[in-house]
Write a protein that holds these residues in place. Structure first.
Motif, PDB file in Angstrom:
ATOM      1  N   GLY A  95     -54.094 -63.670  -0.543  1.00 50.66           N
ATOM      2  CA  GLY A  95     -54.537 -64.854  -1.266  1.00 50.66           C
ATOM      3  C   GLY A  95     -53.490 -65.323  -2.248  1.00 50.66           C
ATOM      4  O   GLY A  95     -52.456 -64.690  -2.445  1.00 50.66           O
TER       5      GLY A  95
ATOM      6  N   ILE B  45     -59.687 -58.624   4.360  1.00 55.05           N
ATOM      7  CA  ILE B  45     -59.351 -58.036   5.649  1.00 55.05           C
ATOM      8  C   ILE B  45     -60.360 -58.579   6.645  1.00 55.05           C
ATOM      9  O   ILE B  45     -61.569 -58.500   6.423  1.00 55.05           O
ATOM     10  CB  ILE B  45     -59.421 -56.497   5.600  1.00 55.05           C
ATOM     11  N   ASN B  46     -59.855 -59.163   7.720  1.00 55.27           N
ATOM     12  CA  ASN B  46     -60.712 -59.688   8.769  1.00 55.27           C
ATOM     13  C   ASN B  46     -60.295 -59.015  10.070  1.00 55.27           C
ATOM     14  O   ASN B  46     -59.221 -59.288  10.592  1.00 55.27           O
ATOM     15  CB  ASN B  46     -60.560 -61.207   8.852  1.00 55.27           C
TER      16      ASN B  46
ATOM     17  N   LEU C 251     -59.577 -68.701  -1.074  1.00 54.29           N
ATOM     18  CA  LEU C 251     -58.735 -67.862  -0.209  1.00 54.29           C
ATOM     19  C   LEU C 251     -57.727 -68.700   0.519  1.00 54.29           C
ATOM     20  O   LEU C 251     -57.939 -69.782   0.897  1.00 54.29           O
ATOM     21  CB  LEU C 251     -59.576 -67.122   0.821  1.00 54.29           C
TER      22      LEU C 251
ATOM     23  N   SER D  51     -58.223 -61.595  -1.932  1.00 53.58           N
ATOM     24  CA  SER D  51     -57.600 -60.902  -0.806  1.00 53.58           C
ATOM     25  C   SER D  51     -58.707 -60.519   0.158  1.00 53.58           C
ATOM     26  O   SER D  51     -59.881 -60.548  -0.185  1.00 53.58           O
ATOM     27  CB  SER D  51     -56.832 -59.667  -1.271  1.00 53.58           C
TER      28      SER D  51
ATOM     29  N   TYR E 105     -63.806 -59.047   1.672  1.00 54.20           N
ATOM     30  CA  TYR E 105     -63.132 -59.990   0.773  1.00 54.20           C
ATOM     31  C   TYR E 105     -63.274 -59.486  -0.651  1.00 54.20           C
ATOM     32  O   TYR E 105     -64.356 -59.108  -1.078  1.00 54.20           O
ATOM     33  CB  TYR E 105     -63.722 -61.391   0.902  1.00 54.20           C
TER      34      TYR E 105
ATOM     35  N   LEU F 222     -55.633 -60.575   4.793  1.00 47.79           N
ATOM     36  CA  LEU F 222     -55.659 -61.988   4.419  1.00 47.79           C
ATOM     37  C   LEU F 222     -55.190 -62.102   2.979  1.00 47.79           C
ATOM     38  O   LEU F 222     -55.975 -61.962   2.049  1.00 47.79           O
ATOM     39  CB  LEU F 222     -57.084 -62.555   4.540  1.00 47.79           C
TER      40      LEU F 222
ATOM     41  N   GLU G 143     -65.391 -57.477   8.110  1.00 48.51           N
ATOM     42  CA  GLU G 143     -64.603 -58.248   7.153  1.00 48.51           C
ATOM     43  C   GLU G 143     -64.892 -57.759   5.745  1.00 48.51           C
ATOM     44  O   GLU G 143     -65.969 -57.273   5.452  1.00 48.51           O
ATOM     45  CB  GLU G 143     -64.851 -59.755   7.229  1.00 48.51           C
TER      46      GLU G 143
ATOM     47  N   GLN H 295     -56.970 -57.257   9.984  1.00 45.40           N
ATOM     48  CA  GLN H 295     -55.827 -58.117   9.670  1.00 45.40           C
ATOM     49  C   GLN H 295     -55.908 -58.512   8.192  1.00 45.40           C
ATOM     50  O   GLN H 295     -56.917 -59.070   7.764  1.00 45.40           O
ATOM     51  CB  GLN H 295     -55.829 -59.381  10.543  1.00 45.40           C
TER      52      GLN H 295
END
Length: 186
Positions: free
Chosen positions: A129, A121-122, A186, A119, A74, A127, A72, A125
């Motif tokens: 914001g 990525i997990n 987020l 913003s 962020y 994410l 992940e 995918q």
């Protein structure tokens, strides 16, 4: 014997965690006026409009029960617009048409607006914001110390100047106690 209720266990592999803070490009425009107080010493007053941009990133790897790592990342990007009023003393080192100088002083800054965009990525995918108004989490006024070097080129009604400044914060811009009010960015 008593069972161990709390295990000394973490899902985040600290060796694979990475945090970074970056200063991004911004702008600064302004005007200034100076007055000689001696042959080589000048007091300088400026009025500036500036935008600063920062990026805060947290990347880590989490171990899952099936053994596959979960990656992940962020990022929080912040834009701060301000009006700055620097007052500095300039000492000119030499004489001539091209003058080298050193500068020292302080500035008071008024924050006009602050916004942040999270913003992430997990596990590959994205994410997205939502832009957040951050002004309630920043001081309206803050103060800086200034040190610098530069040069003046004499022209008929003044100078053309090029200088490099180091600006050091002497008051905290962030209200750290207000982050607990709204934990969801987020």
């Amino acid at each position: 014997t008593n069972p161990r209720i709390i295990e000394p266990f973490s899902m985040i592999e600290l060796a694979k965690a990475e945090c970074s803070n970056n200063t991004l490009s911004g702008y600064q425009i302004g005007i200034g006026a100076g007055r000689y107080v001696s042959e080589r010493m000048m007091l300088n007053l400026e009025l500036q409009l500036a935008q600063h941009r920062y990026s805060f990133t947290d990347k880590d790897t989490i171990s899952t029960l099936d053994g596959n790592p979960l990656n992940e990342s962020y990022t929080f990007e912040e834009k701060l617009k301000k009006i700055s009023l620097p007052v500095t003393a300039i000492y000119e080192i030499n004489d001539g048409k091209l003058l080298y100088f050193i500068r020292a002083g302080a500035s008071v800054n008024y924050v006009l607006s602050v916004s942040g965009l999270p913003s992430g990525i997990n596990n590959k995918q994205p994410l997205p914001g939502i832009a957040t108004d951050m002004k309630n989490y920043r001081s309206t006024f803050y103060f800086n110390a200034i040190a610098g070097i530069g040069m003046h080129y004499k022209i008929p009604r003044g100078f053309l100047a090029l200088d490099f400044r180091y600006i050091f914060g002497i008051s905290n811009l962030v209200f750290s106690y207000r982050f607990s009010d709204k934990t969801r960015l987020l």
